[in-house]
Write a protein that holds these residues in place. Sequence first.
Motif, PDB file in Angstrom:
ATOM      1  N   TRP A 119      -1.964   0.883   0.907  1.00 28.92           N
ATOM      2  CA  TRP A 119      -0.869   1.633   1.525  1.00 28.92           C
ATOM      3  C   TRP A 119      -1.090   3.139   1.413  1.00 28.92           C
ATOM      4  CZ3 TRP A 119       2.794   0.414   4.873  1.00 28.92           C
ATOM      5  CH2 TRP A 119       3.131  -0.931   5.042  1.00 28.92           C
TER       6      TRP A 119
ATOM      7  N   SER B 252       5.030   8.382   2.774  1.00 27.72           N
ATOM      8  CA  SER B 252       5.465   7.181   2.061  1.00 27.72           C
ATOM      9  C   SER B 252       6.944   6.909   2.320  1.00 27.72           C
ATOM     10  CB  SER B 252       5.205   7.346   0.561  1.00 27.72           C
ATOM     11  OG  SER B 252       5.732   6.259  -0.172  1.00 27.72           O
TER      12      SER B 252
ATOM     13  N   ARG C  22       8.257  -2.882   1.095  1.00 29.71           N
ATOM     14  CA  ARG C  22       7.055  -3.672   1.375  1.00 29.71           C
ATOM     15  C   ARG C  22       7.215  -5.106   0.885  1.00 29.71           C
ATOM     16  NH1 ARG C  22       6.787   1.344   0.561  1.00 29.71           N
ATOM     17  NH2 ARG C  22       5.549   2.710   1.896  1.00 29.71           N
TER      18      ARG C  22
ATOM     19  N   GLU D 184      -1.828  -6.159   3.722  1.00 33.92           N
ATOM     20  CA  GLU D 184      -2.638  -5.165   3.025  1.00 33.92           C
ATOM     21  C   GLU D 184      -3.918  -4.845   3.792  1.00 33.92           C
ATOM     22  OE1 GLU D 184      -2.065  -3.642  -0.101  1.00 33.92           O
ATOM     23  OE2 GLU D 184      -0.043  -4.476  -0.081  1.00 33.92           O
TER      24      GLU D 184
ATOM     25  N   VAL E 144      -3.014  -2.735   6.925  1.00 33.38           N
ATOM     26  CA  VAL E 144      -2.689  -1.363   6.542  1.00 33.38           C
ATOM     27  C   VAL E 144      -3.941  -0.608   6.132  1.00 33.38           C
ATOM     28  CG1 VAL E 144      -1.507   0.021   4.785  1.00 33.38           C
ATOM     29  CG2 VAL E 144      -0.310  -1.860   5.909  1.00 33.38           C
TER      30      VAL E 144
END
Length: 213
Positions: A46, A65, A143, A166, A169
């Motif tokens: 991330w 974020s 998430r 994951e 991303v």
Amino acid sequence: MIQSAPLASLTRLRPAGQYLLLLSGLVLYGLSLRLMLNAGIGVAPWDVFHVGVTRWLPLSVGQVSILSGLVLVLYTSLNLRERVGPGTILNVLVIGLVMDLLSEAVPHPTQLAWQGLQFALGVGLIGLATGAYVGAGLGAGPRDSLMLGLQRRHGWPVVRIRTGVELAVLLAGVLLGGPVGWGTLAFALMVGPSVGFGLGLFGLRGGARAQKA
């Protein structure tokens, strides 16, 4: 639930204690991410994405974020009907703010040994941080909400969902120019045991509460 875990009693706190535990966990989580980022040997998927976005937009890592977290909250609450708890909103805001506030306070080591040590410390702290904010029981992070919402709607295994998200991303982050290094691989190998240990400290290993929070 492991009742004999060292910090298990903290998961049964009154509301004020729950918020204190939540905020402590989120601050620690932001610190752990900043430790890994400043180590300069790669970051979690991330954060590869978050840093990649900063290459294209005049935003800090913490701001990206926060924005990505808000997008996920909107998606999971409106489309997947996941509950948004106070812990969900605080998760979005506090972690990003802490990452930015500690940008210069956390060392930027240049020697590989110190880089590896700082990165390993970050991975270790992320487990304790996860145990604390999950143990507070005030709502899942954005998430985690995405993972749980997709699992509930489609019935896919959680491991497959988490791995797929994951990887997607990470790929997006790489395409945007995010930092990938051997630390990224180390994170993938180390984060599971770290989080498992952290949850175990709070008596949440495999417990129902850990699934809900």
